[in-house]
Design a protein around this motif. Sequence first.
Motif: not given
Length: 194
Positions: A106-110, A134-136, A173-178, A190-193
């Motif tokens: 994983c590469v995670l962008y914050v 994958f990227e998150l 709240g936060f949003r995660l996009v995979k 994949v977008v999760e709110e």
Amino acid sequence: MVATSTLKTKNSECISELVERRYDQACIEKELDFWDHCLAEPQRNVDVSEDRTCQQLAKMFENCLSRAKKTTLHCSSVLVPEKLTRRIARDVLRLASGEPCGLRGCVLYVHLELEKGCKRLERIVYDAAVVPTFELTLVFKQDGSAWPSLRDFLFMGTCFAPGFRHVLKLSPGFRLVKKKLYSSSSAGTVVEEC
């Protein structure tokens, strides 16, 4: 110490050797009892490992926010809702579980979503030795309902540089996009709110 199912962990010779090295005998016996229990219940061992990974990941998010507060966010403190980083870490682990290399790939962008748009805080590579699969993208959200405190108004312009906020409060709240890096279709996103 190596724990195996064939090792008799409460061997008095082993314990006396550790006691001679100034280890507390009661502490040693509790630790051995814990690992005996894990060997008897392998699923518990997996849960312990996942919990440690979750804690490490949550700590990485907290450290990211701590580094960003003075450099990118220009504030003296960031208020984070209780257990927010832990919830995010669990969701990240869940999204990584279906990947070939898991979290290691994983590469995670914050980012932080502010009134004026998104600000990139940091790029985190969980394991640099593994080619990312994958990227998150994690987007923290600012709590828009928070009223600025009187202290913020008093300090603005007197002690801090222009644009420096005293306190930044995050929303629960936060949003995660995979995004899968080796997928040719839009099904790889994949977008999760939350």
